[in-house]
Design a protein around this motif. Structure first.
Motif, PDB file in Angstrom:
ATOM      1  N   GLU A 162       4.430  -4.035 -45.521  1.00  0.00           N
ATOM      2  CA  GLU A 162       5.808  -4.341 -45.894  1.00  0.00           C
ATOM      3  C   GLU A 162       5.982  -5.819 -46.245  1.00  0.00           C
ATOM      4  O   GLU A 162       6.777  -6.160 -47.119  1.00  0.00           O
ATOM      5  CB  GLU A 162       6.763  -3.958 -44.755  1.00  0.00           C
ATOM      6  CG  GLU A 162       8.210  -4.197 -45.111  1.00  0.00           C
ATOM      7  CD  GLU A 162       9.184  -3.747 -44.044  1.00  0.00           C
ATOM      8  OE1 GLU A 162      10.389  -3.790 -44.320  1.00  0.00           O
ATOM      9  OE2 GLU A 162       8.754  -3.348 -42.934  1.00  0.00           O
ATOM     10  N   TRP A 163       5.207  -6.716 -45.571  1.00  0.00           N
ATOM     11  CA  TRP A 163       5.427  -8.152 -45.768  1.00  0.00           C
ATOM     12  C   TRP A 163       4.176  -8.947 -46.127  1.00  0.00           C
ATOM     13  O   TRP A 163       4.279 -10.128 -46.421  1.00  0.00           O
ATOM     14  CB  TRP A 163       6.073  -8.760 -44.520  1.00  0.00           C
ATOM     15  CG  TRP A 163       7.392  -8.132 -44.225  1.00  0.00           C
ATOM     16  CD1 TRP A 163       7.726  -7.394 -43.126  1.00  0.00           C
ATOM     17  CD2 TRP A 163       8.557  -8.166 -45.054  1.00  0.00           C
ATOM     18  NE1 TRP A 163       9.020  -6.967 -43.228  1.00  0.00           N
ATOM     19  CE2 TRP A 163       9.558  -7.435 -44.400  1.00  0.00           C
ATOM     20  CE3 TRP A 163       8.856  -8.754 -46.290  1.00  0.00           C
ATOM     21  CZ2 TRP A 163      10.838  -7.262 -44.925  1.00  0.00           C
ATOM     22  CZ3 TRP A 163      10.128  -8.577 -46.821  1.00  0.00           C
ATOM     23  CH2 TRP A 163      11.100  -7.841 -46.136  1.00  0.00           C
ATOM     24  N   LEU A 164       2.999  -8.364 -46.067  1.00  0.00           N
ATOM     25  CA  LEU A 164       1.779  -9.124 -46.335  1.00  0.00           C
ATOM     26  C   LEU A 164       1.098  -8.612 -47.605  1.00  0.00           C
ATOM     27  O   LEU A 164       0.882  -7.407 -47.750  1.00  0.00           O
ATOM     28  CB  LEU A 164       0.826  -9.035 -45.141  1.00  0.00           C
ATOM     29  CG  LEU A 164       1.380  -9.622 -43.847  1.00  0.00           C
ATOM     30  CD1 LEU A 164       0.432  -9.362 -42.683  1.00  0.00           C
ATOM     31  CD2 LEU A 164       1.655 -11.115 -43.992  1.00  0.00           C
TER      32      LEU A 164
ATOM     33  N   TYR B  70       0.814 -15.969 -39.711  1.00  0.00           N
ATOM     34  CA  TYR B  70       0.501 -15.094 -38.591  1.00  0.00           C
ATOM     35  C   TYR B  70       0.746 -13.636 -38.942  1.00  0.00           C
ATOM     36  O   TYR B  70       1.514 -13.317 -39.848  1.00  0.00           O
ATOM     37  CB  TYR B  70       1.335 -15.456 -37.362  1.00  0.00           C
ATOM     38  CG  TYR B  70       2.815 -15.685 -37.636  1.00  0.00           C
ATOM     39  CD1 TYR B  70       3.675 -14.613 -37.822  1.00  0.00           C
ATOM     40  CD2 TYR B  70       3.337 -16.970 -37.696  1.00  0.00           C
ATOM     41  CE1 TYR B  70       5.023 -14.818 -38.059  1.00  0.00           C
ATOM     42  CE2 TYR B  70       4.678 -17.181 -37.937  1.00  0.00           C
ATOM     43  CZ  TYR B  70       5.525 -16.099 -38.113  1.00  0.00           C
ATOM     44  OH  TYR B  70       6.862 -16.296 -38.358  1.00  0.00           O
ATOM     45  N   TRP B  71       0.055 -12.779 -38.215  1.00  0.00           N
ATOM     46  CA  TRP B  71       0.354 -11.339 -38.216  1.00  0.00           C
ATOM     47  C   TRP B  71      -0.111 -10.752 -36.896  1.00  0.00           C
ATOM     48  O   TRP B  71      -1.018 -11.263 -36.257  1.00  0.00           O
ATOM     49  CB  TRP B  71      -0.248 -10.612 -39.415  1.00  0.00           C
ATOM     50  CG  TRP B  71      -1.750 -10.520 -39.480  1.00  0.00           C
ATOM     51  CD1 TRP B  71      -2.577 -11.390 -40.112  1.00  0.00           C
ATOM     52  CD2 TRP B  71      -2.591  -9.518 -38.898  1.00  0.00           C
ATOM     53  NE1 TRP B  71      -3.878 -10.988 -39.975  1.00  0.00           N
ATOM     54  CE2 TRP B  71      -3.916  -9.835 -39.240  1.00  0.00           C
ATOM     55  CE3 TRP B  71      -2.342  -8.369 -38.143  1.00  0.00           C
ATOM     56  CZ2 TRP B  71      -5.000  -9.055 -38.825  1.00  0.00           C
ATOM     57  CZ3 TRP B  71      -3.418  -7.601 -37.733  1.00  0.00           C
ATOM     58  CH2 TRP B  71      -4.726  -7.943 -38.086  1.00  0.00           C
ATOM     59  N   LEU B  72       0.569  -9.682 -36.520  1.00  0.00           N
ATOM     60  CA  LEU B  72       0.318  -9.039 -35.238  1.00  0.00           C
ATOM     61  C   LEU B  72       0.204  -7.536 -35.470  1.00  0.00           C
ATOM     62  O   LEU B  72       0.977  -6.965 -36.248  1.00  0.00           O
ATOM     63  CB  LEU B  72       1.511  -9.332 -34.325  1.00  0.00           C
ATOM     64  CG  LEU B  72       1.363  -9.279 -32.827  1.00  0.00           C
ATOM     65  CD1 LEU B  72       0.241 -10.194 -32.337  1.00  0.00           C
ATOM     66  CD2 LEU B  72       2.677  -9.684 -32.166  1.00  0.00           C
ATOM     67  N   GLY B  73      -0.747  -6.905 -34.807  1.00  0.00           N
ATOM     68  CA  GLY B  73      -0.863  -5.455 -34.881  1.00  0.00           C
ATOM     69  C   GLY B  73       0.417  -4.794 -34.394  1.00  0.00           C
ATOM     70  O   GLY B  73       1.106  -5.318 -33.508  1.00  0.00           O
ATOM     71  N   LYS B  74       0.749  -3.648 -34.978  1.00  0.00           N
ATOM     72  CA  LYS B  74       2.044  -3.010 -34.689  1.00  0.00           C
ATOM     73  C   LYS B  74       2.231  -2.683 -33.211  1.00  0.00           C
ATOM     74  O   LYS B  74       3.348  -2.746 -32.705  1.00  0.00           O
ATOM     75  CB  LYS B  74       2.248  -1.776 -35.553  1.00  0.00           C
ATOM     76  CG  LYS B  74       1.313  -0.632 -35.261  1.00  0.00           C
ATOM     77  CD  LYS B  74       1.618   0.580 -36.104  1.00  0.00           C
ATOM     78  CE  LYS B  74       0.615   1.670 -35.755  1.00  0.00           C
ATOM     79  NZ  LYS B  74       0.900   2.914 -36.387  1.00  0.00           N
TER      80      LYS B  74
ATOM     81  N   VAL C 149       8.558 -17.617 -44.774  1.00  0.00           N
ATOM     82  CA  VAL C 149       8.784 -16.217 -44.449  1.00  0.00           C
ATOM     83  C   VAL C 149       9.597 -15.564 -45.562  1.00  0.00           C
ATOM     84  O   VAL C 149      10.537 -16.170 -46.085  1.00  0.00           O
ATOM     85  CB  VAL C 149       9.568 -16.100 -43.111  1.00  0.00           C
ATOM     86  CG1 VAL C 149       9.791 -14.657 -42.730  1.00  0.00           C
ATOM     87  CG2 VAL C 149       8.876 -16.846 -42.002  1.00  0.00           C
ATOM     88  N   ALA C 150       9.270 -14.313 -45.893  1.00  0.00           N
ATOM     89  CA  ALA C 150      10.083 -13.575 -46.853  1.00  0.00           C
ATOM     90  C   ALA C 150      11.523 -13.515 -46.351  1.00  0.00           C
ATOM     91  O   ALA C 150      11.772 -13.291 -45.158  1.00  0.00           O
ATOM     92  CB  ALA C 150       9.526 -12.165 -47.050  1.00  0.00           C
TER      93      ALA C 150
ATOM     94  N   LEU D 112       4.433  -8.947 -53.952  1.00  0.00           N
ATOM     95  CA  LEU D 112       4.172  -7.981 -52.898  1.00  0.00           C
ATOM     96  C   LEU D 112       3.989  -6.601 -53.524  1.00  0.00           C
ATOM     97  O   LEU D 112       4.908  -5.789 -53.553  1.00  0.00           O
ATOM     98  CB  LEU D 112       5.342  -7.982 -51.905  1.00  0.00           C
ATOM     99  CG  LEU D 112       4.990  -7.846 -50.440  1.00  0.00           C
ATOM    100  CD1 LEU D 112       4.182  -9.035 -49.961  1.00  0.00           C
ATOM    101  CD2 LEU D 112       6.241  -7.708 -49.600  1.00  0.00           C
ATOM    102  N   TYR D 113       2.803  -6.375 -54.082  1.00  0.00           N
ATOM    103  CA  TYR D 113       2.354  -5.088 -54.618  1.00  0.00           C
ATOM    104  C   TYR D 113       3.071  -4.638 -55.884  1.00  0.00           C
ATOM    105  O   TYR D 113       2.435  -4.338 -56.863  1.00  0.00           O
ATOM    106  CB  TYR D 113       2.406  -3.997 -53.540  1.00  0.00           C
ATOM    107  CG  TYR D 113       1.651  -4.414 -52.312  1.00  0.00           C
ATOM    108  CD1 TYR D 113       0.260  -4.419 -52.298  1.00  0.00           C
ATOM    109  CD2 TYR D 113       2.321  -4.886 -51.193  1.00  0.00           C
ATOM    110  CE1 TYR D 113      -0.452  -4.845 -51.195  1.00  0.00           C
ATOM    111  CE2 TYR D 113       1.619  -5.315 -50.074  1.00  0.00           C
ATOM    112  CZ  TYR D 113       0.236  -5.298 -50.084  1.00  0.00           C
ATOM    113  OH  TYR D 113      -0.454  -5.734 -48.995  1.00  0.00           O
ATOM    114  N   ASP D 114       4.403  -4.585 -55.859  1.00  0.00           N
ATOM    115  CA  ASP D 114       5.127  -4.133 -57.047  1.00  0.00           C
ATOM    116  C   ASP D 114       6.425  -4.906 -57.283  1.00  0.00           C
ATOM    117  O   ASP D 114       7.240  -4.535 -58.107  1.00  0.00           O
ATOM    118  CB  ASP D 114       5.433  -2.626 -56.949  1.00  0.00           C
ATOM    119  CG  ASP D 114       6.326  -2.286 -55.764  1.00  0.00           C
ATOM    120  OD1 ASP D 114       6.657  -3.188 -54.961  1.00  0.00           O
ATOM    121  OD2 ASP D 114       6.694  -1.101 -55.630  1.00  0.00           O
TER     122      ASP D 114
END
Length: 183
Positions: free
Chosen positions: A36-38, A97-101, A133-134, A161-163
């Motif tokens: 969704e954000w990365l 940063y990113w964190l597993g769900k 940040v988005a 972001l993808y599309d």
């Protein structure tokens, strides 16, 4: 080896090649959530992609251009965080940063961002730390806001972001503000 203990449950350790399998598994398990954000999930399709990321990160670390760490929560890799960019000339660092769900909602990332900011300012002697940040990523925006960063502005169409493009909000804190707020 770089290890930075934050508290009894949480520490940061420089990413190592031996972490590649676990990081890839965590990425894969959280793929839909992270997407969704990365923007890099489509480029991380197999463990070797994660190994390439680690190699590049190690080179950039040696050259003092970035620093990637694994977030260890109760001894388990929960995500990644660090400095996407370190600019020695301008004395600035940008946190990513990113964190597993499955690790969300425990206050982990706020503590990690606080520790990285403190490290950048008081150990690396940076004058400014930024978090970008988005604009619509409210959960991630709450982190620099909680830590007292100043909202400095918006970069329009900052990331593909993808599309579609997303705008980024830039948050920053200066060394004098950070250390003043700690008293």
């Amino acid at each position: 080896m770089f290890i930075h203990k934050i508290d009894d449950d949480l520490s940061l350790r420089l990413v190592e090649m031996r972490d590649a399998k676990r990081i890839f598994e965590l990425t894969d398990q959280s793929r839909d959530y992270l997407k969704e954000w990365l923007p890099w999930l489509d480029f991380t399709q197999k463990p070797e992609d994660t190994e390439d990321f680690i190699k590049m990160g190690r080179t950039n670390f040696v050259e003092s251009r970035s620093m990637n760490t694994v977030i260890l929560y109760k001894g388990e890799i929960a995500g990644l965080a660090g400095f996407n960019e370190i600019n020695q000339s301008n004395k600035t660092a940008k946190i990513g940063y990113w964190l597993g769900k499955d690790f969300q909602g425990k206050g982990i990332m706020t503590r990690v961002a606080r520790a990285l900011t403190d490290y950048a300012i008081n150990i690396l002697e940076m004058d400014k730390v930024e978090i970008r940040v988005a604009t619509e990523n409210k959960r991630s925006r709450a982190i620099p806001e909680r830590l007292g960063f100043t909202e400095e502005g918006t970069i329009r169409q900052a990331e593909w972001l993808y599309d579609h493009y997303v705008d980024h909000v830039v948050y920053g804190v200066l060394a004098e503000e950070w250390n003043k707020g700690k008293k």
